[in-house]
Design an enzyme around this catalytic site. Sequence first.
Site, PDB file in Angstrom:
ATOM      1  N   LEU A  55      36.368  45.514  54.648  1.00  0.00           N
ATOM      2  CA  LEU A  55      37.621  44.764  54.664  1.00  0.00           C
ATOM      3  C   LEU A  55      37.335  43.350  55.145  1.00  0.00           C
ATOM      4  O   LEU A  55      36.557  43.154  56.080  1.00  0.00           O
ATOM      5  CB  LEU A  55      38.628  45.419  55.612  1.00  0.00           C
ATOM      6  CG  LEU A  55      39.583  46.467  55.044  1.00  0.00           C
ATOM      7  CD1 LEU A  55      40.426  47.049  56.170  1.00  0.00           C
ATOM      8  CD2 LEU A  55      40.484  45.888  53.968  1.00  0.00           C
ATOM      9  N   ASP A  56      37.965  42.365  54.529  1.00  0.00           N
ATOM     10  CA  ASP A  56      37.817  40.981  54.975  1.00  0.00           C
ATOM     11  C   ASP A  56      38.258  40.861  56.430  1.00  0.00           C
ATOM     12  O   ASP A  56      39.167  41.572  56.867  1.00  0.00           O
ATOM     13  CB  ASP A  56      38.679  40.047  54.127  1.00  0.00           C
ATOM     14  CG  ASP A  56      38.252  40.023  52.667  1.00  0.00           C
ATOM     15  OD1 ASP A  56      37.038  40.134  52.418  1.00  0.00           O
ATOM     16  OD2 ASP A  56      39.132  39.888  51.796  1.00  0.00           O
TER      17      ASP A  56
END
EC number: 5.4.99.25
Length: 291
Positions: A55-56
Amino acid sequence: MEANKGKFYHETGGESLKPNALFVGYKPMFMSSNHYLQRLKRRFGVKKAGYSGTLDPFAKGVLVVAFGHYTRLFDHLNQEPKVYRATLWLGLHSDSLDIENILGVEVIPPYSKERVEEIMGALEGEISYTPPKYCAKRIGGRRAYDMARNKEEVELPILTMRVGRLSLLHYTHPFVHFEAEVSKGSYIRSLGGMIASRLGCYGALSSLERLSEGEMRFEGYRELEPLEILPYPKIDATSLKEEFLHGKKLLASDLGNPKEGKYIAEFEEFFSIIEIKEGQVVYLLNRMEKC
């Protein structure tokens, strides 16, 4: 949810997860996926751990985590579709297509809700796109985001994503709130950028949340039972326990000549994932301890 049977573990509680564990975590905003994993390792006192589906840092939400030998299960989990909820800021110009590398903000007149829905509907299906240059993909052994931070040229290949559903939740100009159901490996930042581009303006995500991966959602830190969520049928190999225990060569005929494909062979203390291929039994994962 049926897939989330098992012992319940609070993130802030004092209990320890088992040495081999598979569970759904929830990464906070503004923290890298690796930082979050290290925090879990310290909290539960484990040395070997991994996660599936980065996930960013600015994003929050579901992250599938495994401890011990169960990290080997990632390649066998059904993690599609992935469902995200996001907010697209129209007029926001960002190199990374999010709020971390803002170049400027343009004030633009509002669009009709019908126009936004039309654009989003046209993006459903299989689409080609270029990933954001601030991403974890490697170019010649180097991370694209490192090259972007150093102001180097970043040339990423065109990829394909499958958008099963793209729904407008609400539109309060300049913010477009939407939900997307996509294939594994898709970049929602790129999808947001494509919506804005087709509207004729800059745009970047101001928020992003992953809601689920396949059937896996965050419902507290509950341990998942692998035999309940692995997508393969079970095959009766009870009489061949010793052969499986030692990884001995077997033929499909030893298992009654099942059709080609992947199977789970379950025993009292362990399970194995095998593939029947060209009359042979191929061990994909052997002797995975049951917890």
